[in-house]
Motif scaffolding. Sequence first.
Motif: not given
Length: 424
Positions: A161, A164, A168-169, A171-173, A175-176, A179, A243
């Motif tokens: 990672l 960010p 958006a980045e 939230l992507d972090v 999400d990763a 997951e 999260y």
Amino acid sequence: MRSRLAPLATLAVAALGLGLAGCAAGGSGDGDTTKIVLGTWRTEDAAMWENDIIPAFEKSHPGITVEYAPVDTNDYNAAIQSQIEGGTGPDVIMCRPFDVNRSWIEQGYFDSLAELDAISTFPESALAAWEGDDGTPYCVPVASVLAGFYYNTAIFDELGLEVPTTQAEFLDVLDAVKEDGTYTPLALGSADGWQLAYNMLYQVGPNAWHGEDGRLGLIDGTKKLTDPDFVEGFRVFDSFKDYLPKGYESISYEDMTQLFTLGQAAILPDGSWQISQVTSTGLDVGVFGAPPAAAGDQRYQQEMADMAFGLNAAGKQKEAATEFLEWLGTPEFQQLYVNKLPGFFSMGSEPVSYDNPLAQEFADLKEGAELTSRLALDRLSAGQPPLDDEIWRVAQLMYNSGLSPEEATAELQKGLDSWYTPAG
């Protein structure tokens, strides 16, 4: 401390009386000393003041001694008010920022510091939290605190990672991490409404309501919480609840800190005052500020004016107390203070350096950012219901009960309209 002496100690009493007379006179003669009392809510800093800061002052001011007299922060306001009204208040008073201090100014607790040389060593932005309605300074700023997102660098490395740079980045972090399933993405609970406001909403929201433009707009009445920019700020805040750890509704501030320090969560939203705590278990920790919506957008960084000291208008040792306040404006004090208490930052115009690497990372967050204070502490919480308290409550309802950003901001504005008259 005074004691009764037997008649045979008459000469000793006379000598003691002369000594006390010298103290009362202000300590101007050879061998005389004047004691000043420092009133503060920082009980946890007693050793630092008594072992490091006060000795440094007394070394350069040999005619003055300082007594550190802390009161627990939850009891401090009532204690100071009781002491001053009873004529026993400390010579130097630690000042609360904004509304509480403005009330104390109006009640005559402080002398004006407009003629104090130390005041000129601070920018207007640093003085604003402790000024009267007419702009008169009443307190010497000592330190601010910053908010940020602590992150576990080992988890970031393990999952590949990057820090960010946009919402958006961010939230992507998250999400990763979610997951992957090994770690909690965000060490955040909703049992304490204050930290939802201070460490989350007041961090991410300013990028939507444009920091001071939004905050000052609420104060002067040109903006409302129901405006699109504020609704968007609350929407961004709301986007993080997916999260959180299981059972987050009962997770307290202390619980979420422990979750992070034990290496079980990737990111912790918190203040700079927690630097020592979050690194106590040996974690390699970094920090980043709330990223803006899009690359290249102006970023806003929360900086909260935290501590300052003022002169008791009814104090008996004003000359010595004034010398102490002047010293607070020197680089000598500011450099010493911020390195003895990592996570608290100088508000003076003169640059200081930070020995603690994480403190320096926090300080670097201010570069390129527009600084903004917590949204509701200035004027907007002086009536009933106080906006700051209401935001704590509404933030919990958003996370725990599904209150929408539109519903939350409408409820808050309704409460504010019920009593607040804009300063403009």
